[in-house]
Enzyme design. Sequence first.
Site, PDB file in Angstrom:
ATOM      1  N   GLN A 223       0.820  -1.205   0.000  1.00 56.25           N
ATOM      2  CA  GLN A 223       0.000   0.000   0.000  1.00 56.25           C
ATOM      3  C   GLN A 223       0.855   1.257   0.000  1.00 56.25           C
ATOM      4  OE1 GLN A 223      -3.043  -2.129   3.077  1.00 56.25           O
ATOM      5  NE2 GLN A 223      -3.426   0.047   2.807  1.00 56.25           N
ATOM      6  N   ARG A 370      -8.669  -0.529   7.780  1.00 50.33           N
ATOM      7  CA  ARG A 370      -9.638   0.431   7.213  1.00 50.33           C
ATOM      8  C   ARG A 370      -9.966   1.502   8.253  1.00 50.33           C
ATOM      9  NH1 ARG A 370     -13.913  -1.146   2.562  1.00 50.33           N
ATOM     10  NH2 ARG A 370     -14.243   0.942   1.824  1.00 50.33           N
ATOM     11  N   CYS A 371      -8.914   2.124   8.759  1.00 49.15           N
ATOM     12  CA  CYS A 371      -9.047   2.957   9.944  1.00 49.15           C
ATOM     13  C   CYS A 371      -7.888   3.929   9.970  1.00 49.15           C
ATOM     14  CB  CYS A 371      -8.981   2.037  11.164  1.00 49.15           C
ATOM     15  SG  CYS A 371      -8.487   2.828  12.689  1.00 49.15           S
ATOM     16  N   GLU A 741     -12.713   5.116   4.984  1.00 47.91           N
ATOM     17  CA  GLU A 741     -12.780   4.451   6.281  1.00 47.91           C
ATOM     18  C   GLU A 741     -13.974   4.826   7.143  1.00 47.91           C
ATOM     19  OE1 GLU A 741      -8.878   5.610   7.044  1.00 47.91           O
ATOM     20  OE2 GLU A 741      -8.005   3.821   6.175  1.00 47.91           O
TER      21      GLU A 741
END
Lengths: 788, 161, 292
Positions: A223, A370-371, A741
């Site tokens: 990522q 996802r935060c 998110e």
Amino acid sequence: MSTPTVSHVEGAIGQSPKRIEDDRFIRGKGNYVDDVQLPGMLFMSIYRSPFAHATINSIDTSRAMAMPGVLACITGKDLEAHGLAWMPTLAGDTQAVLATDKVRFQGQEVVAIIAKTQPQAEDALEGIDVDYDPLPVIIDPKHAMDADAPVVRTDLEGKTDNHIFTWESGDADATDRAFEGADIVISLDTLYPRIHPAPMETCGCVSDYNTATGKMTVHLTSQAPHAHRTLFALVAGLPEHKIRIISPDVGGGFGNKVPIYPGYVVATAASLLIGKPVKWIESRSENLISTGFARDYHMSGELAATKDGKMLGLRATVLADHGAFNAQAAPSKWPAGFFNIATGSYDMPAAYCKVDAVYTNKAPGGVAYRCSFRVTEAAYLIERLVDNLAHKTGIDAAELRKMNFIQPEQFPYKSPMGWEYDSGDYDKAMDIALELVDYKALRKEQAEKRERGEVMGIGFSSFTEIVGAGMSKICDIAGLAMIDSAELRIHPTGKGVLKLGVQSQGQGHETTFAQIVANELGIPSTDIVVEHGDTDHTPYGLGTYASRSTPTGGAATAIVARKLREKGRQIAAHMLECAPDDLEFDSGTFTVKGSPDRTKTIQECIFKAYQSELPEGMENGFEDVTYYDAPEMTYPFGTYICVVDIDKGTGAVTVRKFVAVDDCGTRINPMIVDGQIHGGLTQGFGTAMMELISFDEDGNCFGSNFMDYLIPTAVESPHWTLGECVTPSPHHPIGAKGIGESPTVGSPQAIVNAVVDALTPYGITNIDMPLSSHKVWKALRDAGVADE
Amino acid sequence: MSGKMAITTTVNGEEHEVLVEPRMLLVNMIRESLHETGTHIGCDTSSCGACTVLLDGRPVKSCTILAVQANGREITTVEGLETADGLHPVQEGFKEEHGLQCGYCTPGMMMTSVALLAENPDPSEDDIRKAISGNLCRCTGYVNIVKAVQYAAKKQQGVTA
Amino acid sequence: MLPSSFEYVAPTSVDEAVQALATGGGDAKIMAGGQSLLPMMKLRLASPSLIVDINNIAGLDTLEESDGMLRIGALVRHGELERSELIRDRYPIILDAAQHIADPLIRNRGTFCGSVAHGDPAGDWATVATALGAELHAVGPNGAVVHSAADFQTSMFETKLGADQILVEARIPMPKPGQGSAYKKIERKVGDYAAAAVGVSIVLDGTTITEASIGLTNVGPLTIHAAAAAASLIGKSIDDAEAIEQAGVLAAAASDPVSDLRGPADYKRDLVRVLTKRALRTAGTRAQGKEA
């Protein structure tokens, strides 16, 4: 410079052009790391520890070495000779690449096998003989600081306990005083359990060392390819200009692909030593037991309020389980991430939080699934407390929130733990949600059902996110400022390429970032091809996670396009023989004010940029690069309302209705925004209902495959009803805040609140996630509720 | 025989003779022997459906079938959906309705959808959700996948009507 | 992940398959759908030296009624049962179970007989076969052998099927007038094994229960034949709530679940009680010719 009018530009912001990237995906022509097949490629498998904690007495690889096709068995001792047995983590700790002294969690990497074929590499796992002496384990973090707890990190000099850090934020004294003046204090002990991002593609790499040029090319599920290149240089001592990270198509990331994992390091070392490409692809089990878990926060929260429901203060203490190595992914100065956003959407005078982190014999982490760095845990805690306050005071949960919301005129709002919120209109999002869900009718239905003994609940979540890291003065990773970049080059015929430092794992950057350019330059979005993920061909950036791509890379894109628009303006003025300020720009055309027939299109200006007779002192070409350092974070928000029905016989929870109103500021591509919300809500649903990594008392990991780690299918997943609210960010060039998110951050507590609301008549004030049927069943039976 | 066996199989309309070890899984043969990498691997326990292909027209998990069992059978993978006439309506639907994000589950998801529509040209949302429940998607929340299949159903009916 | 190496044969007749099985000693495995066996082999929990693939044997895909019996051949997949009009019209318990076994993709491959022969107490078909009083027809080196479904499983993953036998067909008595059946399963998500499941078959004379049979899934080391629960219903009315509750209580008492990720033992035991009642009510409705 502001956003121009774009009345006639195809693909400009606010439109929903179909995704460019889909043309390859729907044909099976994506190129994921496992699709990389190179001549002479070797295969790596990893032998892992069956024990959670054990001394390694000896490792015997001779049986494996004698097996067909096996070329090498690499141990920690082998890596030690090259200084590679240990590596730094993103949190500044060290992590074993291959275990030397002892193993510290089940599934830890011990031996890497290199073989000619994948089956041979897997077969040879049975030929590894390790002599272990099992050690006592520490699994429950609540006992990690006990005097007799086994010490996990005996490798750290002088380390005699399992403590990692204590981190505080806010004003403890002021908070104490606020609590002293309170009529009501709501307390909640809750565990946000250990879960896993579990993208459909596991982690892996193909490391390809060119012995002639000395160049190491690593095809990596990453990522953050640029940051990974720098870390590879720092860890492996390779010169950075001879490392190329290619993160091709990535099959979902969700934070799982932010860290560097031992497998990448060993495969790269093996390619370097053997001089051939080495492929390593995790099995699903390896992915779940060893890489990037998330959450695992044991939280105690207290919310002080007047009897009328006015919030006075928040106090939170957290015990964070980071596993065997502190491999948390967060900006360096933020050991507990942005957990101190915990006052959420509410205006209260005082707040304080304290986070203690400990080592246990579990896989290292945690990543921000996802935060945006622990905002998920923080948002969960405050929203659970608020619903419990509503139940305690008897004030309606929606009303209570509205009483305490930060008001639009209070922005920029300074929170009691130090954040400056950019913009918000929380009442508006709430009102839209209430109307969409038909709230009054639902409460009436609930009252009627309760009369009949049926169990139905309504839960709220009015979360505020903090995303877009962002702000180099407070955010760096391994010393690297958390900036991001965009390089835009338009060719003579008006079509060009945008190169990004951020990287897509499904977010649709190839479409949306081209839309930003379309918006700024007034050329069709399909005239721009977006490149990302190859460090040799894109400018530096910190990557895509924490909803930071649009806030940082999106801002860089808008700004670089504006720079080129200004160059275009200079050229247009030159050609039209007027002053640049005399030109208006609309939908890709410069027009002399008051002379509608005197125009130059942006394409004409671009072509001119590649010709002679440019304005005095101007260079040829139409390209530029921008590095963007955000002045502030962005603060997306929303209100979610969940309606559940509970089967008294089985404890099964059904999410009957779920309304989600998100405000992420400007929406670049509404279709993609909705898609992000659907996906995030479903992951939040999985978290609330079924996902869990757990351990037995010996440290054996449960949740090590998709039969035990449960991911929702289309059948369990609820229908999502979306509403929209738009409050642009005042400091972002296009007013966008980031959306990836919000739905995972905001949704789990809405579901838990709905279940607790359903069970409130039975005296139940909390059930921890996941909301397995058996937990709900037990709560019902303990309260004396019969099955029918 | 644990040595290699010769099999003949038709993949996307083309006959292939392949030498395979008996333990080779169908998905490995497709990806590694035939170099068609659109069919993906997402788990080890037959749980995710990323490897879904059509075996004699029925969607199956190619990670849970031996390559030798494809001897004499017809396989269709994602690469076989597009024809000279253009994209399959299901492919078109996935793009038009934003039925994919990272793209990893997409080939398997589309193969299941193609088979569903062959059997049930006008499925309800419930039919679609049940049919795709052996295929995990981590990105989309399935909402737009349902819409994609509905799009394809309409398109197919339009063509035949 | 790949299985360990093995030898592979794909005979075209049952006789050849039986011979092949004999050559493998006790270490050979029949593969029909392979949906349970192959995952175990990939995880190397099973490493047979010989796979006898029966998919190329003609005639094992029978799904029909004849001589008073429903015949389900060894190659009849779960999905075929799910899609069969015959099953839909006459064997609701089979349709119930077929719709909830594993997931739709696995159902296109896995077989009824393979599931029963696997001897897994989590297998749904063994319960259905038990509730319906199925005969299990096998062929071994000494010819045909018939086993009863009710006591077929002997221990976890062990059945009365000899290592040298192939289960070639299950035969289920055709429904009688007044017969109704149902299968109720609680799973955490699609693809999961049952936390608990209950299959019932009853015969009604008016509203009076004249025959009853109850099977339980994944609540003990074996597929459970809850005989006492079934016997308690004989002579009772299907509308007798107390009798139904009592059958549920007795079925729960017959279960022997362990605590695991699907829930604690007391939860599963209570599920048996609740699901038994629900299954009986559904079966009763069906027996009376009403939709359910």
